[in-house]
Design a protein around this motif. Structure first.
Motif, PDB file in Angstrom:
ATOM      1  N   THR A 137      49.714  39.700  52.439  1.00 63.11           N
ATOM      2  CA  THR A 137      48.598  39.690  51.495  1.00 63.11           C
ATOM      3  C   THR A 137      48.735  40.686  50.353  1.00 63.11           C
ATOM      4  O   THR A 137      48.575  41.874  50.533  1.00 63.11           O
ATOM      5  N   GLN A 138      49.043  40.157  49.216  1.00 63.45           N
ATOM      6  CA  GLN A 138      49.378  40.981  48.053  1.00 63.45           C
ATOM      7  C   GLN A 138      48.284  41.938  47.615  1.00 63.45           C
ATOM      8  O   GLN A 138      47.114  41.681  47.824  1.00 63.45           O
ATOM      9  N   SER A 139      48.720  43.009  46.979  1.00 59.68           N
ATOM     10  CA  SER A 139      47.762  43.903  46.331  1.00 59.68           C
ATOM     11  C   SER A 139      48.334  44.380  45.000  1.00 59.68           C
ATOM     12  O   SER A 139      49.541  44.289  44.751  1.00 59.68           O
ATOM     13  N   PHE A 140      47.460  44.905  44.161  1.00 63.63           N
ATOM     14  CA  PHE A 140      47.842  45.243  42.784  1.00 63.63           C
ATOM     15  C   PHE A 140      47.251  46.582  42.362  1.00 63.63           C
ATOM     16  O   PHE A 140      46.141  46.931  42.785  1.00 63.63           O
ATOM     17  N   SER A 141      47.986  47.285  41.535  1.00 65.42           N
ATOM     18  CA  SER A 141      47.426  48.490  40.914  1.00 65.42           C
ATOM     19  C   SER A 141      46.627  48.069  39.688  1.00 65.42           C
ATOM     20  O   SER A 141      46.716  46.929  39.221  1.00 65.42           O
ATOM     21  N   ILE A 142      45.895  49.014  39.145  1.00 63.01           N
ATOM     22  CA  ILE A 142      45.062  48.692  37.988  1.00 63.01           C
ATOM     23  C   ILE A 142      45.926  48.306  36.790  1.00 63.01           C
ATOM     24  O   ILE A 142      45.567  47.420  36.014  1.00 63.01           O
ATOM     25  N   SER A 143      47.082  48.957  36.671  1.00 62.44           N
ATOM     26  CA  SER A 143      47.919  48.628  35.503  1.00 62.44           C
ATOM     27  C   SER A 143      48.684  47.325  35.730  1.00 62.44           C
ATOM     28  O   SER A 143      49.045  46.651  34.766  1.00 62.44           O
ATOM     29  N   ASP A 144      48.914  46.955  36.972  1.00 61.05           N
ATOM     30  CA  ASP A 144      49.451  45.615  37.249  1.00 61.05           C
ATOM     31  C   ASP A 144      48.544  44.558  36.627  1.00 61.05           C
ATOM     32  O   ASP A 144      48.990  43.700  35.858  1.00 61.05           O
ATOM     33  N   SER A 190      42.884  43.349  45.477  1.00 58.42           N
ATOM     34  CA  SER A 190      43.357  42.241  46.309  1.00 58.42           C
ATOM     35  C   SER A 190      43.525  40.989  45.448  1.00 58.42           C
ATOM     36  O   SER A 190      43.141  40.956  44.280  1.00 58.42           O
ATOM     37  N   LEU A 191      44.064  39.954  46.047  1.00 61.83           N
ATOM     38  CA  LEU A 191      44.162  38.660  45.376  1.00 61.83           C
ATOM     39  C   LEU A 191      42.784  38.163  44.966  1.00 61.83           C
ATOM     40  O   LEU A 191      42.608  37.594  43.891  1.00 61.83           O
ATOM     41  N   ARG A 192      41.835  38.412  45.821  1.00 55.62           N
ATOM     42  CA  ARG A 192      40.469  37.990  45.515  1.00 55.62           C
ATOM     43  C   ARG A 192      39.939  38.725  44.276  1.00 55.62           C
ATOM     44  O   ARG A 192      39.280  38.139  43.416  1.00 55.62           O
ATOM     45  N   ASP A 193      40.207  40.023  44.222  1.00 62.17           N
ATOM     46  CA  ASP A 193      39.808  40.790  43.036  1.00 62.17           C
ATOM     47  C   ASP A 193      40.453  40.199  41.786  1.00 62.17           C
ATOM     48  O   ASP A 193      39.844  40.118  40.726  1.00 62.17           O
ATOM     49  N   ARG A 194      41.696  39.817  41.943  1.00 61.10           N
ATOM     50  CA  ARG A 194      42.416  39.262  40.797  1.00 61.10           C
ATOM     51  C   ARG A 194      41.770  37.960  40.326  1.00 61.10           C
ATOM     52  O   ARG A 194      41.647  37.706  39.130  1.00 61.10           O
TER      53      ARG A 194
END
Lengths: 133, 133
Positions: free
Chosen positions: B2-9, B42-46
């Motif tokens: 389950t992917q995650s991302f930084s704010i700058s991503d 998270s992906l959902r946030d994205r």
DNA sequence: TATGACGTTTACGTTAACGTAAAGTTATAA
DNA sequence: TTATAACTTTACGTTAACGTAAACGTCATA
């Protein structure tokens, strides 16, 4: 008998305030005639206002809306100008197409979701028996 | 995994600044996890961010976009809630449909105009002889 | 160990798109 | 002729949606 309108005529019709219409004029998007100091709007002015407001509904800034509207008044004298105009039109067309796609996708998502909601509601209403084995 | 991302991503991917993303969080539209004090998306946030930005492109204010997005998280417990939700969805759907119509009309107008421009250009290019008798 | 690269919070600044209030002008109705 | 309704200009106020700067934390790497 070419119609004309007062500022409050247009304000009423388009559900904005006179202030808003004067503001668009100050931004160079409208140039109504004057009878003394009162503004007199033509049918053409009314169309322009409609274009401005449609642009706003679509999320364009006034500056963007003006850019687009100004294309419809661009000089068509020589071939070079026409080609440039067609380029710019293609450019703005891209923005519009993106908005149409966005709207269509949003509608499709929402319709899917609503359909699922209606399904769930139907389940609840028939007593909730026997569903979703 | 389950992917995650930084704010700058996310900022890079969606071509906005980190400030913008933090602002949406302050407005209650995002709630990323934290690793220490760093935000983890998270992906959902994205997806939520994508919805916000699509709403903005369509000319919704953040408050309007939030109203719409919140419908997708609404409680579906009882039939009454579901009916209310369906009502609200129908309401928002109307706004979206207007935007789609606006975009379609704007596209149609622009395409007509571009066609006339191309016609004029063709005239000029074939020497301007014999046209428009 | 120090130096970026990336993140954080806090807080003030900026701009577009008007809102609002004041003070004056002009035509029509009572 | 006076009132009132609709218009005008001028100018300051407001809000959403961020931008920008300062001061700080934290981790990898040279």
């Amino acid at each position: 008998m070419t119609q004309s309108f007062s500022i409050s005529d247009l304000a009423r019709e388009f559900d904005v305030t006179p202030r808003t219409i004067r503001y668009y004029e100050a931004e160079g998007m409208l140039e109504p005639l004057r009878q003394g100091q009162r503004r007199i709007y033509s049918l053409r002015d009314r169309v322009t206002l409609a274009l401005i407001l449609r642009g706003k509904r679509l999320g364009f800034s006034l500056a963007e809306a003006k850019e687009i509207i100004d294309l419809y008044d661009a000089p068509q004298g020589e071939a070079g100008q026409l080609r440039l105009l067609l380029d710019k039109l293609a450019d703005k067309r891209g923005l519009l197409e993106e908005k149409r796609r966005d709207a269509e996708n949003a509608l499709a998502n929402m319709d899917d979701y609503a359909a699922r909601c209606r399904g769930r509601l139907a389940e609840l209403e028939n007593g909730g028996a026997g569903q979703r084995t």
